[in-house]
Design an enzyme around this catalytic site. Structure first.
Site, PDB file in Angstrom:
ATOM      1  N   ASP A  72      43.361  75.605  54.394  1.00  0.00           N
ATOM      2  CA  ASP A  72      44.694  75.798  54.665  1.00  0.00           C
ATOM      3  C   ASP A  72      45.163  76.296  53.262  1.00  0.00           C
ATOM      4  OD1 ASP A  72      44.459  73.830  52.469  1.00  0.00           O
ATOM      5  OD2 ASP A  72      45.634  72.340  53.350  1.00  0.00           O
ATOM      6  N   ASP A 100      42.001  64.596  57.388  1.00  0.00           N
ATOM      7  CA  ASP A 100      41.157  64.874  56.111  1.00  0.00           C
ATOM      8  C   ASP A 100      41.688  64.007  55.255  1.00  0.00           C
ATOM      9  OD1 ASP A 100      42.999  66.531  54.145  1.00  0.00           O
ATOM     10  OD2 ASP A 100      43.626  67.174  56.104  1.00  0.00           O
TER      11      ASP A 100
END
Ligand code: ZN
Length: 428
Positions: free
Chosen positions: A96, A259
């Site tokens: 990301d 996460d």
């Protein structure tokens, strides 16, 4: 539900000598140090998350990577860099942008092309579209849309526009990674609108961003609104969210993965919950290093603390813990020595009521008695506890603290499997 661990170069020296407190000789950090997935034979997470913002070190947030490491990651890819093939199970990697590193900017500092290049060079399995995080959240804005500040709306518009560009380029250049769209919102309905827009662009895996500061009911309300528009084939990922107690409900709303760094970070950032067990957590025993502790060094320099006495108490604490582990000292003896050092290392003036309050919140006597009586590390099957013994409970230096973080990952994963009604051994 898959748990991705966001790695920021969290490594330990396998040859560290805990008695002499020395690193192994001729150690080359990147070659010799070990990642969590190289320590545990059984699974402690389902995949890794790597953020471009952390790799590059955007703005005030310094990189956790040296220039050499960064180049090697880009040249060799994540599998080789993290030695993922050393793990006896598959570990997919998600990339990301690390939007929290550039949250203060008006627009994201990366172009879609730069990000696609980064994901391709690193050979990620999943790549998240470029997003701009929204930290404000008000459910009442759903009834009063005009009250939503324009700069917040703009962040969602930017995120959706970049997701559209990201998917267009992804379709044209066909890189190896799967594209994941990011949804940002400020209320249940605005999250649902973002997911609807991403689905109509063609995304089938959508990461929910900006939920880190939200309370669990706010997350659930948003997921419930999203459930109203979500196609059955759309999977959701929760960015940075850990609420084990809500995991089964998250799963029912289509959350396929999440996460979190919490299990690792709580080992050395939390005031109380440093050492996880399946049903709770214990406080780690603080034995600060006289030489390495900034607060203590300040007290020594100001003359408030005698360095020689501090050193003697530090050594006495380590010795009494060793004796305790060997069955040669009782809880009472250990706590007495620990508290003597703690009162020296953290003196409080008794004349101020604020100090009195602080004292009661920082005084660890009962927490230490509790953890010593249970000695939870003796009952943990993880490699860290098996190898370290009592050293795992000592809050002292990165080698111990990070290993306790690894232990927490291991336990957290088992809690998660239990919440999902699976056995961790079956999952591994
Ligand atoms: Zn353990």
């Amino acid at each position: 539900m898959k748990f991705f661990f966001p790695d920021s170069q969290d490594l330990v020296d396998p040859g560290f000598d805990f008695e002499k407190e020395r690193w192994s000789e001729a150690r080359i950090r990147q070659r010799d140090d070990r990642y969590a997935h190289e320590i545990f034979r059984k699974r402690a997470f389902d995949g890794l998350l790597v953020s471009k913002g952390i790799v590059d070190g955007f703005g005030g947030v310094g990189s956790r990577y040296s220039l050499g490491q960064r180049n090697r990651l880009l040249r060799n890819g994540v599998r080789e860099f993290f030695r993922l093939d050393n793990a006896p199970y598959d570990l997919p990697v998600m990339g990301d942008c690390g939007a929290f590193t550039y949250v203060k900017e008006r627009v994201p500092p990366y172009t879609v092309d730069q990000v696609i290049q980064f994901y391709s060079d690193c050979q990620f399995d999943f790549g998240l579209s470029v997003d701009h995080v929204i930290f404000e959240f008000k459910s009442t804005w759903d009834a009063d849309e005009a009250a939503v500040p324009p700069e917040i709306r703009e962040r969602q518009a930017i995120t959706l526009q970049l997701a559209r560009e990201f998917l267009d380029r992804h379709r044209k250049s066909k890189p190896m990674f799967s594209a994941v769209g990011v949804a940002q919102g400020w209320s249940p309905n605005s999250y649902a609108n973002a997911v609807k827009a991403l689905q109509s662009m063609g995304y089938r895996y959508i990461a929910m961003g900006g939920m880190v500061p939200l309370k669990t009911p706010e997350i659930l309300a948003s997921l419930a609104a999203v459930a109203g528009v979500r196609k059955p084939s759309t999977k959701l990922h929760l960015l940075g969210v850990t609420r084990t107690e809500a995991i089964p409900r998250f799963a029912s709303y289509g959350v396929a993965s999440f996460d979190s760094t919490s299990p690792l970070r709580q080992a050395f950032k939390d005031d109380r919950d440093n050492y996880y067990t399946l049903d709770g957590a214990f406080t780690a025993i603080r034995i600060p290093q006289v030489e390495g502790n900034a607060t203590l060094q300040k007290l020594v320099l100001s003359g408030a603390v005698d360095q020689a006495i501090a050193r003697r108490l530090e050594r006495a604490c380590l010795a009494v813990m060793r004796d305790y582990e060997a069955g040669k000292a009782g809880v009472k003896d250990v706590v007495r020595v620990l508290m003597e050092y703690e009162h020296l290392a953290r003196p409080h003036r008794s004349d101020s009521p604020v100090s009195k309050r602080r004292r009661s919140s920082t005084d660890n006597e009962s927490a230490y008695r509790e953890v010593l009586e249970v000695a939870p590390w003796r009952n943990c099957a993880c490699e860290v506890c098996r190898q370290l013994g009592h050293h795992v409970i000592l809050f002292r230096g990165a080698e111990r603290n990070r290993r306790r973080g690894f232990h927490n990952l291991y336990v957290f994963y088992r809690r998660l499997q239990r919440e999902l009604g699976r056995s961790a051994e079956a999952a591994a």
